[in-house]
Design a protein around this motif. Structure first.
Motif, PDB file in Angstrom:
ATOM      1  N   ALA A   1     -23.674 -15.102  -9.745  1.00  0.00           N
ATOM      2  CA  ALA A   1     -23.072 -15.724 -10.931  1.00  0.00           C
ATOM      3  C   ALA A   1     -23.672 -15.123 -12.203  1.00  0.00           C
ATOM      4  O   ALA A   1     -22.960 -14.842 -13.176  1.00  0.00           O
ATOM      5  CB  ALA A   1     -23.304 -17.232 -10.897  1.00  0.00           C
ATOM      6  N   GLY A   2     -24.992 -14.923 -12.187  1.00  0.00           N
ATOM      7  CA  GLY A   2     -25.642 -14.319 -13.350  1.00  0.00           C
ATOM      8  C   GLY A   2     -25.156 -12.900 -13.591  1.00  0.00           C
ATOM      9  O   GLY A   2     -24.951 -12.493 -14.744  1.00  0.00           O
ATOM     10  N   LEU A   3     -24.984 -12.147 -12.511  1.00  0.00           N
ATOM     11  CA  LEU A   3     -24.482 -10.781 -12.633  1.00  0.00           C
ATOM     12  C   LEU A   3     -23.081 -10.771 -13.227  1.00  0.00           C
ATOM     13  O   LEU A   3     -22.777  -9.967 -14.125  1.00  0.00           O
ATOM     14  CB  LEU A   3     -24.475 -10.120 -11.254  1.00  0.00           C
ATOM     15  CG  LEU A   3     -23.875  -8.710 -11.188  1.00  0.00           C
ATOM     16  CD1 LEU A   3     -24.713  -7.738 -12.006  1.00  0.00           C
ATOM     17  CD2 LEU A   3     -23.791  -8.229  -9.734  1.00  0.00           C
ATOM     18  N   TYR A   4     -22.227 -11.680 -12.734  1.00  0.00           N
ATOM     19  CA  TYR A   4     -20.855 -11.739 -13.256  1.00  0.00           C
ATOM     20  C   TYR A   4     -20.854 -12.066 -14.750  1.00  0.00           C
ATOM     21  O   TYR A   4     -20.145 -11.432 -15.534  1.00  0.00           O
ATOM     22  CB  TYR A   4     -20.033 -12.771 -12.498  1.00  0.00           C
ATOM     23  CG  TYR A   4     -18.695 -13.030 -13.162  1.00  0.00           C
ATOM     24  CD1 TYR A   4     -17.665 -12.109 -13.047  1.00  0.00           C
ATOM     25  CD2 TYR A   4     -18.494 -14.174 -13.936  1.00  0.00           C
ATOM     26  CE1 TYR A   4     -16.451 -12.319 -13.687  1.00  0.00           C
ATOM     27  CE2 TYR A   4     -17.286 -14.393 -14.579  1.00  0.00           C
ATOM     28  CZ  TYR A   4     -16.266 -13.466 -14.454  1.00  0.00           C
ATOM     29  OH  TYR A   4     -15.076 -13.664 -15.090  1.00  0.00           O
TER      30      TYR A   4
ATOM     31  N   VAL B   1     -20.784  -7.883 -21.214  1.00  0.00           N
ATOM     32  CA  VAL B   1     -20.692  -6.455 -21.535  1.00  0.00           C
ATOM     33  C   VAL B   1     -19.237  -6.055 -21.753  1.00  0.00           C
ATOM     34  O   VAL B   1     -18.907  -5.299 -22.684  1.00  0.00           O
ATOM     35  CB  VAL B   1     -21.321  -5.607 -20.403  1.00  0.00           C
ATOM     36  CG1 VAL B   1     -21.028  -4.121 -20.602  1.00  0.00           C
ATOM     37  CG2 VAL B   1     -22.823  -5.835 -20.340  1.00  0.00           C
ATOM     38  N   SER B   2     -18.343  -6.585 -20.901  1.00  0.00           N
ATOM     39  CA  SER B   2     -16.919  -6.277 -21.025  1.00  0.00           C
ATOM     40  C   SER B   2     -16.383  -6.737 -22.370  1.00  0.00           C
ATOM     41  O   SER B   2     -15.664  -5.999 -23.061  1.00  0.00           O
ATOM     42  CB  SER B   2     -16.130  -6.962 -19.908  1.00  0.00           C
ATOM     43  OG  SER B   2     -16.545  -6.510 -18.653  1.00  0.00           O
TER      44      SER B   2
ATOM     45  N   GLU C   1     -11.921  -7.976 -18.475  1.00  0.00           N
ATOM     46  CA  GLU C   1     -12.917  -8.761 -17.738  1.00  0.00           C
ATOM     47  C   GLU C   1     -12.728  -8.672 -16.228  1.00  0.00           C
ATOM     48  O   GLU C   1     -13.644  -8.990 -15.466  1.00  0.00           O
ATOM     49  CB  GLU C   1     -12.845 -10.242 -18.155  1.00  0.00           C
ATOM     50  CG  GLU C   1     -13.805 -10.584 -19.261  1.00  0.00           C
ATOM     51  CD  GLU C   1     -13.936 -12.089 -19.466  1.00  0.00           C
ATOM     52  OE1 GLU C   1     -13.989 -12.818 -18.462  1.00  0.00           O
ATOM     53  OE2 GLU C   1     -13.973 -12.504 -20.622  1.00  0.00           O
ATOM     54  N   ALA C   2     -11.552  -8.267 -15.781  1.00  0.00           N
ATOM     55  CA  ALA C   2     -11.284  -8.216 -14.344  1.00  0.00           C
ATOM     56  C   ALA C   2     -12.268  -7.289 -13.627  1.00  0.00           C
ATOM     57  O   ALA C   2     -12.661  -7.542 -12.486  1.00  0.00           O
ATOM     58  CB  ALA C   2      -9.852  -7.747 -14.090  1.00  0.00           C
TER      59      ALA C   2
ATOM     60  N   ALA D   1     -16.677  -5.902  -9.841  1.00  0.00           N
ATOM     61  CA  ALA D   1     -18.016  -5.335  -9.655  1.00  0.00           C
ATOM     62  C   ALA D   1     -18.938  -6.338  -8.977  1.00  0.00           C
ATOM     63  O   ALA D   1     -19.721  -5.981  -8.093  1.00  0.00           O
ATOM     64  CB  ALA D   1     -18.587  -4.906 -11.000  1.00  0.00           C
ATOM     65  N   ALA D   2     -18.840  -7.612  -9.386  1.00  0.00           N
ATOM     66  CA  ALA D   2     -19.679  -8.645  -8.778  1.00  0.00           C
ATOM     67  C   ALA D   2     -19.337  -8.821  -7.301  1.00  0.00           C
ATOM     68  O   ALA D   2     -20.226  -8.979  -6.455  1.00  0.00           O
ATOM     69  CB  ALA D   2     -19.508  -9.961  -9.526  1.00  0.00           C
ATOM     70  N   VAL D   3     -18.046  -8.787  -6.979  1.00  0.00           N
ATOM     71  CA  VAL D   3     -17.602  -8.945  -5.588  1.00  0.00           C
ATOM     72  C   VAL D   3     -18.136  -7.813  -4.722  1.00  0.00           C
ATOM     73  O   VAL D   3     -18.468  -8.006  -3.542  1.00  0.00           O
ATOM     74  CB  VAL D   3     -16.059  -8.994  -5.514  1.00  0.00           C
ATOM     75  CG1 VAL D   3     -15.569  -8.828  -4.087  1.00  0.00           C
ATOM     76  CG2 VAL D   3     -15.545 -10.305  -6.092  1.00  0.00           C
ATOM     77  N   VAL D   4     -18.253  -6.621  -5.281  1.00  0.00           N
ATOM     78  CA  VAL D   4     -18.765  -5.478  -4.530  1.00  0.00           C
ATOM     79  C   VAL D   4     -20.292  -5.493  -4.466  1.00  0.00           C
ATOM     80  O   VAL D   4     -20.892  -5.249  -3.407  1.00  0.00           O
ATOM     81  CB  VAL D   4     -18.286  -4.153  -5.171  1.00  0.00           C
ATOM     82  CG1 VAL D   4     -18.975  -2.960  -4.521  1.00  0.00           C
ATOM     83  CG2 VAL D   4     -16.776  -4.026  -5.051  1.00  0.00           C
TER      84      VAL D   4
END
Length: 230
Positions: free
Chosen positions: A40-43, A49-50, A57-58, A63-66
């Protein structure tokens, strides 16, 4: 003959013990919760950043899912063993109650501050040793199997120490911090558990299996010492 196979067999036979199951569920839940929080923090960081650079934002979600499953695959062993440090006294006590009732000792719960210090030290040690192994693994990349063997060896040493120390720290007198388990047995235990952790799904029970086997190795030595003193 090494005591490690017998310790692993006894530990596996106790995985259905309610006390051990409770530790397995608690440690796994905390480990996965930590990864979820990190994800969650990474997302949120990627989304920020986005937004700052006017990107869609997608891609942050993608990226978080990967990256989160990749982090779980790479870091599960390190985080799971660190978390288990906080519940190790329950594993040691369960092994002692079932297999060493005549030992005349009892695993003591360590203060939270010491558990935290042990967990952080183990975490830093694991990260540091694995980072130091990266150049060696890189040199052996052309052999295909070389990098895997390097990391197996490094993690065998680390796991053998961590899993036996979990039991020894809960029995050791203040003036005797050195584990009585021989280095060869620690290495064999670490290698076995590192191998188990490479198997999907089975790796979920590997930390507790290793902690119970490590407790057997320590308690067996204490039992032998106690018997020799009588």
């Amino acid at each position: 003959m090494s005591a490690v196979p017998a310790a692993l067999a006894k530990a596996a036979g106790q995985l259905a013990d309610p006390a051990v199951v409770r530790v397995m569920v608690k440690s796994l839940a905390v480990t996965l919760a930590l990864f979820a929080l990190a994800g969650a923090g990474l997302y949120l960081a990627l989304a920020e950043v986005s937004a700052r650079f006017g990107l869609d934002e997608a891609w942050a979600g993608l990226a978080a899912v990967v990256l989160v499953p990749l982090a779980i695959w790479l870091l599960f062993r390190i985080v799971a063993v660190a978390v288990l440090q906080f519940f190790a006294d329950e594993v040691v006590a369960a092994v002692e109650a079932r297999h060493y009732p005549a030992l005349g000792t009892e695993a003591r719960a360590l203060p939270f501050r010491r558990d935290l210090a042990n967990a952080v030290r183990g975490l830093m040690r694991a990260l540091g040793y694995n980072l130091l192994a990266l150049p060696v693994a890189g040199v052996l990349m052309f052999t295909a199997i070389g990098p895997a063997l390097v990391f197996l060896a490094v993690n065998a040493v680390l796991l053998g120490r961590e899993l036996t120390d979990m039991a020894w720290l809960r029995h050791a007198p203040p003036d005797d911090p050195i584990s009585p388990v021989p280095a060869v047995e620690r290495l064999l235990l670490g290698a076995a558990i590192a191998g188990v952790m490479a198997v999907p799904l089975v790796n979920l029970v590997a930390p507790v299996l290793g902690a119970a086997a490590g407790a057997h190795l320590v308690l067996r030595r204490l039992e032998q010492t106690s018997g020799a003193q009588r």
